[in-house]
Motif scaffolding. Sequence first.
Motif, PDB file in Angstrom:
ATOM      1  N   GLY A  74      68.235 107.073 115.780  1.00  0.00           N
ATOM      2  CA  GLY A  74      66.680 107.071 115.715  1.00  0.00           C
ATOM      3  C   GLY A  74      66.216 105.989 115.127  1.00  0.00           C
ATOM      4  N   SER A  75      67.109 104.911 114.660  1.00  0.00           N
ATOM      5  CA  SER A  75      66.584 103.732 113.831  1.00  0.00           C
ATOM      6  C   SER A  75      66.308 102.647 114.844  1.00  0.00           C
ATOM      7  N   ARG A  76      65.359 101.695 114.551  1.00  0.00           N
ATOM      8  CA  ARG A  76      65.084 100.661 115.373  1.00  0.00           C
ATOM      9  C   ARG A  76      65.528  99.274 114.681  1.00  0.00           C
ATOM     10  N   PHE A  77      65.846  98.420 115.508  1.00  0.00           N
ATOM     11  CA  PHE A  77      66.401  97.258 115.439  1.00  0.00           C
ATOM     12  C   PHE A  77      65.276  96.056 115.833  1.00  0.00           C
ATOM     13  N   PRO A  78      64.937  95.011 114.874  1.00  0.00           N
ATOM     14  CA  PRO A  78      63.937  94.036 115.438  1.00  0.00           C
ATOM     15  C   PRO A  78      64.447  93.173 116.722  1.00  0.00           C
ATOM     16  N   ALA A  79      63.550  92.632 117.331  1.00  0.00           N
ATOM     17  CA  ALA A  79      63.687  92.019 118.737  1.00  0.00           C
ATOM     18  C   ALA A  79      64.763  90.618 118.487  1.00  0.00           C
ATOM     19  N   SER A  80      64.478  90.184 117.031  1.00  0.00           N
ATOM     20  CA  SER A  80      65.253  88.983 116.595  1.00  0.00           C
ATOM     21  C   SER A  80      66.830  89.216 116.483  1.00  0.00           C
ATOM     22  N   ASP A  81      67.184  90.560 116.347  1.00  0.00           N
ATOM     23  CA  ASP A  81      68.558  90.818 116.266  1.00  0.00           C
ATOM     24  C   ASP A  81      69.425  90.492 117.635  1.00  0.00           C
ATOM     25  N   ILE A  82      68.549  90.569 118.711  1.00  0.00           N
ATOM     26  CA  ILE A  82      69.114  90.226 119.933  1.00  0.00           C
ATOM     27  C   ILE A  82      68.349  89.320 120.580  1.00  0.00           C
ATOM     28  N   PRO A  83      68.136  87.842 120.185  1.00  0.00           N
ATOM     29  CA  PRO A  83      67.530  86.947 120.755  1.00  0.00           C
ATOM     30  C   PRO A  83      67.379  86.782 122.139  1.00  0.00           C
ATOM     31  N   ALA A  84      66.296  86.202 122.721  1.00  0.00           N
ATOM     32  CA  ALA A  84      66.207  85.902 124.140  1.00  0.00           C
ATOM     33  C   ALA A  84      67.355  85.271 124.939  1.00  0.00           C
ATOM     34  N   GLN A  85      67.980  84.384 124.289  1.00  0.00           N
ATOM     35  CA  GLN A  85      69.132  83.631 125.002  1.00  0.00           C
ATOM     36  C   GLN A  85      70.309  84.788 125.081  1.00  0.00           C
ATOM     37  N   ALA A  86      70.468  85.382 123.875  1.00  0.00           N
ATOM     38  CA  ALA A  86      71.653  86.488 124.116  1.00  0.00           C
ATOM     39  C   ALA A  86      71.375  87.645 124.932  1.00  0.00           C
ATOM     40  N   ARG A  87      69.966  88.087 125.273  1.00  0.00           N
ATOM     41  CA  ARG A  87      69.662  89.230 126.323  1.00  0.00           C
ATOM     42  C   ARG A  87      70.016  88.473 127.594  1.00  0.00           C
ATOM     43  N   ALA A  88      69.420  87.046 127.679  1.00  0.00           N
ATOM     44  CA  ALA A  88      69.785  86.432 128.981  1.00  0.00           C
ATOM     45  C   ALA A  88      71.397  86.816 129.589  1.00  0.00           C
ATOM     46  N   LEU A  89      72.232  86.430 128.438  1.00  0.00           N
ATOM     47  CA  LEU A  89      73.877  86.471 129.176  1.00  0.00           C
ATOM     48  C   LEU A  89      74.130  87.912 129.512  1.00  0.00           C
ATOM     49  N   TYR A  90      73.373  88.897 129.026  1.00  0.00           N
ATOM     50  CA  TYR A  90      73.706  90.372 129.547  1.00  0.00           C
ATOM     51  C   TYR A  90      73.276  90.335 131.139  1.00  0.00           C
TER      52      TYR A  90
ATOM     53  N   MET B 267      81.995  95.404 120.906  1.00  0.00           N
ATOM     54  CA  MET B 267      81.695  95.444 122.300  1.00  0.00           C
ATOM     55  C   MET B 267      80.437  95.987 122.840  1.00  0.00           C
ATOM     56  N   SER B 268      79.546  95.147 123.438  1.00  0.00           N
ATOM     57  CA  SER B 268      78.413  95.478 124.124  1.00  0.00           C
ATOM     58  C   SER B 268      78.365  95.390 125.466  1.00  0.00           C
ATOM     59  N   VAL B 269      77.706  96.271 126.318  1.00  0.00           N
ATOM     60  CA  VAL B 269      77.858  96.556 127.817  1.00  0.00           C
ATOM     61  C   VAL B 269      76.454  96.945 128.157  1.00  0.00           C
ATOM     62  N   ALA B 270      75.752  96.050 129.076  1.00  0.00           N
ATOM     63  CA  ALA B 270      74.587  95.961 129.615  1.00  0.00           C
ATOM     64  C   ALA B 270      74.328  97.154 130.499  1.00  0.00           C
TER      65      ALA B 270
ATOM     66  N   LYS C  50      66.360  95.057 135.373  1.00  0.00           N
ATOM     67  CA  LYS C  50      65.805  94.465 134.374  1.00  0.00           C
ATOM     68  C   LYS C  50      66.644  95.066 133.355  1.00  0.00           C
ATOM     69  N   LEU C  51      66.965  94.219 131.963  1.00  0.00           N
ATOM     70  CA  LEU C  51      68.013  94.894 130.831  1.00  0.00           C
ATOM     71  C   LEU C  51      67.049  95.882 130.148  1.00  0.00           C
ATOM     72  N   TRP C  52      67.752  97.075 130.573  1.00  0.00           N
ATOM     73  CA  TRP C  52      67.084  98.470 129.992  1.00  0.00           C
ATOM     74  C   TRP C  52      67.719  98.893 128.463  1.00  0.00           C
ATOM     75  N   GLY C  53      69.004  98.664 128.127  1.00  0.00           N
ATOM     76  CA  GLY C  53      69.611  98.947 127.110  1.00  0.00           C
ATOM     77  C   GLY C  53      70.999  98.602 126.982  1.00  0.00           C
ATOM     78  N   LEU C  54      71.766  99.111 125.772  1.00  0.00           N
ATOM     79  CA  LEU C  54      73.160  98.417 125.872  1.00  0.00           C
ATOM     80  C   LEU C  54      74.152  99.673 125.457  1.00  0.00           C
TER      81      LEU C  54
END
Length: 552
Positions: A206-222, A279-282, A288-292
């Motif tokens: 139920g907790s939320r994490f800010p977008a800056s925790d997974i910045p754009a270039q990190a999301r792109a790698l997924y 370990m994180s799996v896309a 589009k990246l939906w979650g992890l």
Amino acid sequence: MEEEKNAPARMVATQITPEYEAICAREDLAHIGSIQSTGFLIVGQTRSGNIVQLSDNTPAALGDQFSDWPADRFLGLPVARIIGASWLQALRLVQNADRPVPIPLGDTEPVNSEHWRCIAHRCDGYLILEFLPLDFGQPPEKLDLRDAVASVTDADSVDGLAQRSAQAFQSLTGFDRVMLYRFLPDWSGEVIAEATAPSLPVLYFGSRFPASDIPAQARALYDTAGVRLITDTQGGVSRMVPTTPADQDQPLDMSRCLLRAVSVAHLDYLASMEVRQSMSVAIHHDDKLWGLIACHKGPGALIPPARFPDIIKAAERISTLIESVLEERVEREIQDAADNNSGRQESVRSAIHHALSSARAVGYSRDALVSLLSRIRTQQGFSCIGALMGEQALLVSDNGTVSEEIALVTSVAQFYDSHKRMSGKALLESRALHHDYPDAPKLPNVTGILAYRPIEYPRLLLFIGLEELVETITWAGNPNTVRTGIVDDRIAVRPRDSFEKWRVAERGKSRFWTPQDHKILFEIANGLRIWMTQTDRSELGAGQGQGQGQDH
């Protein structure tokens, strides 16, 4: 003074600054130039078969025969000198593979099947070979996916799918904590499921994490690799020698390397969460990246590195299954939402049709247009609708038309045109207009805005506004703070060190804009375009009529 200099750095919490966010955004994770020291990495040129780059811990990993060699002594040697005939097998196995594949090793070469496990993938004209140590020479146990697959397939909702997936994967792999993390439209994310080892509490559900925790270039790698692995946050890194492959002047693209090093800031972030392995799996939906699937292991016995290729294979199987089931479940939810919202778009279309029909009979008056926009605004729950239609400006809000509407609407149009020139985007969308664009015009009771000027009809500019939505959010730690201090006589910036629930009533933002809002915006724009066209024809016809009367 010497004692003070060598003392641990005292980090003090402070507000996140644009400078800190810019530092995070600039970090080139795909070309980071180092690997996790858990294993070692060799880059071979596919054409010559020679080594053109390697991690600097390779000599020590290969044992006594090479331990006193400097890393650069390997450059130009055949990769077969290290892995024998496995080099030719690797070339064949990766030829049509779109992801890293396991490479069988012999039992006599310096790198052999008794002590190492190898995975490889192609990158441009290179073959990248990664080597993971076996646990005391024992091959890892195979994972049985049957129960996990059955559990995930039986889920009847997105929330149920998330929780079953987390539980199945935690039980299967032995991670202490497995979470399903879903991205929101602004790229912040929420933990929608969490499964833990029996002795551990649920901490982040139920907790939320800010977008800056997974910045754009990190999301792109997924989108490229799908998996990000950290075998040991305390294991250190080994740099690549040379900095770029010996025959190139560009850094190696390491985006699909399992052992790719990660940001120092992210290691610090995980240390604050007491995580030793991660370990994180896309999970993708609609391409589009939906979650992890986010997996953590804390202090204590770690998962042996050689198990990770099998764990990753299982994770990819589970994520593919989630994506398949998600497709069906999300489509069902979208259809339910569409059924609930279909009346919104239909009511707009009906109101426009009725207004146009009436106008054809009694005339295209300003009052009729104000009445139409007021009706749509009330029905749809917008705080305002504004339009610049040639030389005519309208702004309707919950207080009726606004006296300064011409100046306000014109200033919005000027701001929109400036934004479009800079961004190249035909749609201006914001939930926090004056936070995102401090120079934007001040509109009464407007926090979020959606603005559009049709390319094929530039005389029209239309915007709709939303009022502020005060939302109570449970964040995993205060998302607006970082730590600063002096480390080695230099200013250092680190991520927040607390992830305790931090509840706040968030102000200054509207609700998220939805695809349905976009459709309604375009529906209104189309109706106003027809209105303007008909008005022009009416005026032209009236002018022609006057001229004919004079001739007679």
